[in-house]
Write an enzyme that holds these catalytic residues in place. Structure first.
Site, PDB file in Angstrom:
ATOM      1  N   CYS A 178       0.826  -1.211   0.000  1.00 59.61           N
ATOM      2  CA  CYS A 178       0.000   0.000   0.000  1.00 59.61           C
ATOM      3  C   CYS A 178       0.860   1.261   0.000  1.00 59.61           C
ATOM      4  O   CYS A 178       1.711   1.436   0.887  1.00 59.61           O
ATOM      5  CB  CYS A 178      -0.897  -0.015   1.229  1.00 59.61           C
ATOM      6  SG  CYS A 178      -1.768   1.533   1.546  1.00 59.61           S
ATOM      7  N   TYR A 204      -5.734   5.491  -8.751  1.00 62.23           N
ATOM      8  CA  TYR A 204      -6.883   4.697  -8.312  1.00 62.23           C
ATOM      9  C   TYR A 204      -8.150   5.131  -9.037  1.00 62.23           C
ATOM     10  O   TYR A 204      -9.009   4.305  -9.376  1.00 62.23           O
ATOM     11  CB  TYR A 204      -7.069   4.820  -6.799  1.00 62.23           C
ATOM     12  CG  TYR A 204      -6.023   4.079  -6.007  1.00 62.23           C
ATOM     13  CD1 TYR A 204      -6.212   2.757  -5.624  1.00 62.23           C
ATOM     14  CD2 TYR A 204      -4.826   4.698  -5.659  1.00 62.23           C
ATOM     15  CE1 TYR A 204      -5.247   2.067  -4.912  1.00 62.23           C
ATOM     16  CE2 TYR A 204      -3.857   4.021  -4.948  1.00 62.23           C
ATOM     17  CZ  TYR A 204      -4.069   2.704  -4.579  1.00 62.23           C
ATOM     18  OH  TYR A 204      -3.100   2.030  -3.879  1.00 62.23           O
TER      19      TYR A 204
END
Length: 323
Positions: free
Chosen positions: A63, A195
């Site tokens: 992440c 994203y």
């Protein structure tokens, strides 16, 4: 990426249908601050004083948001003061899990939990919201201090200085405004922009995200053609917030998230800058490409339903950067 609803785990992906196919990131809910003396920070409540061994960080090595906190833990000499647990890279129907692996996943060192959502319900049995990393846990109060990476890195930047003796400042007061301005654009169009491209479910939503993303990369390439770092000759938090996206760009975002007008290596200054930051002592230890590539391609079955992992380009991050 499921969520908790009144403390109960629900395997539910993001609903983009209500937003014209756009991905909209939810806000972090735990917003307390560690401060040198335990007084309240800009948000949340007081009582979180900087103490060696008191705090524990839960992260994913895949992440980019969690990666920021690992970088600041390293830069600020906090490895002996803030302990860490690492989740497994596969994020499936149970969300982040604590299954260990041979590439860095450690299990939960504090509670031997099976799932990251159990950490949230330890802090709030009726919690509703996404279960994200990083999670900064207070062992003394037995609760979550913060799950907002942008604020955790600022705590790490200064709260523990008297404990570590490390006074390096990546958020200097005289640069607050220019750092904020550059952070805002990079976050909206690039950190979160990848994203917005990858999780979009309509052509319109994708187009609205992908063109600003490459406009920003061109803008950054121009800045770095004249400056060593984003704000001149001084490394700041803006550089590190950008780095965690850049290091993932060619291995993941270019292909998996359809951010494929150009590769990072097609930008000479950005590519050299990424290598320079990677080569700063201790930073390469925070980059786990096994977890990065595995997580994205294996976890997002709406994008890659057969979970095929590509072979990816061979990139030499140790090549001399010349900056």
């Amino acid at each position: 990426m499921g969520l908790l609803v009144d403390g109960t785990w629900t395997n539910k992906w993001y609903d983009t249908s209500a937003n014209g196919g756009k991905f909209i990131r939810s806000e972090s809910q735990f917003r307390n601050w560690i401060t040198p003396d335990g007084t309240a920070g800009p948000s949340g409540t007081d009582g979180f004083a900087a103490e060696s061994g008191r705090y524990h960080l839960y992260v994913s090595l895949a992440c980019p948001w969690a990666h920021r906190t690992l970088i600041f833990r390293q830069l600020k000499g906090l490895a002996d003061h803030v302990t860490v647990s690492v989740v497994h890279p596969d994020m499936l129907q149970d969300g982040w899990t604590f299954e260990p692996d041979d590439h860095g996943a450690t299990g939960d060192h504090l509670f031997d939990s099976a799932f990251a959502h159990e950490i949230y319900t330890r802090a709030d049995a009726a919690y509703s919201g996404r279960v994200t990393v990083p999670i900064l846990w207070d062992k003394q109060k037995n609760t979550i201090v913060s799950n907002e990476s942008a604020e955790i890195i600022r705590m790490f930047n200064s709260a523990f200085n008297t404990i570590t003796g490390n006074t390096q400042d990546y958020w200097p007061e005289e640069l607050h405004d220019p750092i904020a301005r550059i952070n805002d654009r990079i976050y909206d169009t690039l950190n979160n922009g990848v994203y917005k491209c990858g999780f979009s479910t309509t052509q319109t939503a994708y187009d609205a995200a992908v063109y600003p993303l490459f406009d920003t990369l061109e803008w950054l390439e121009g800045i770095l053609s004249e400056n060593r770092y984003l704000l001149g000759d001084r490394l700041t938090e803006a550089d590190w917030r950008l780095f965690t996206t850049l290091i993932r760009f060619d291995p993941v975002y270019h292909l998996h998230f359809k951010c494929n007008r150009k590769r990072l290596i097609d930008y000479p200054n950005l590519w050299a800058y990424t290598r320079e930051l990677y080569q700063i002592p201790g930073i390469s230890d925070t980059v786990n490409m096994n977890h990065i590539v595995r997580h994205y391609h294996y976890s997002h079955d709406t994008i890659n339903p057969h979970r095929i992992t590509p072979i990816n380009p061979l990139l030499d991050y140790w090549e001399p950067h010349g900056r």
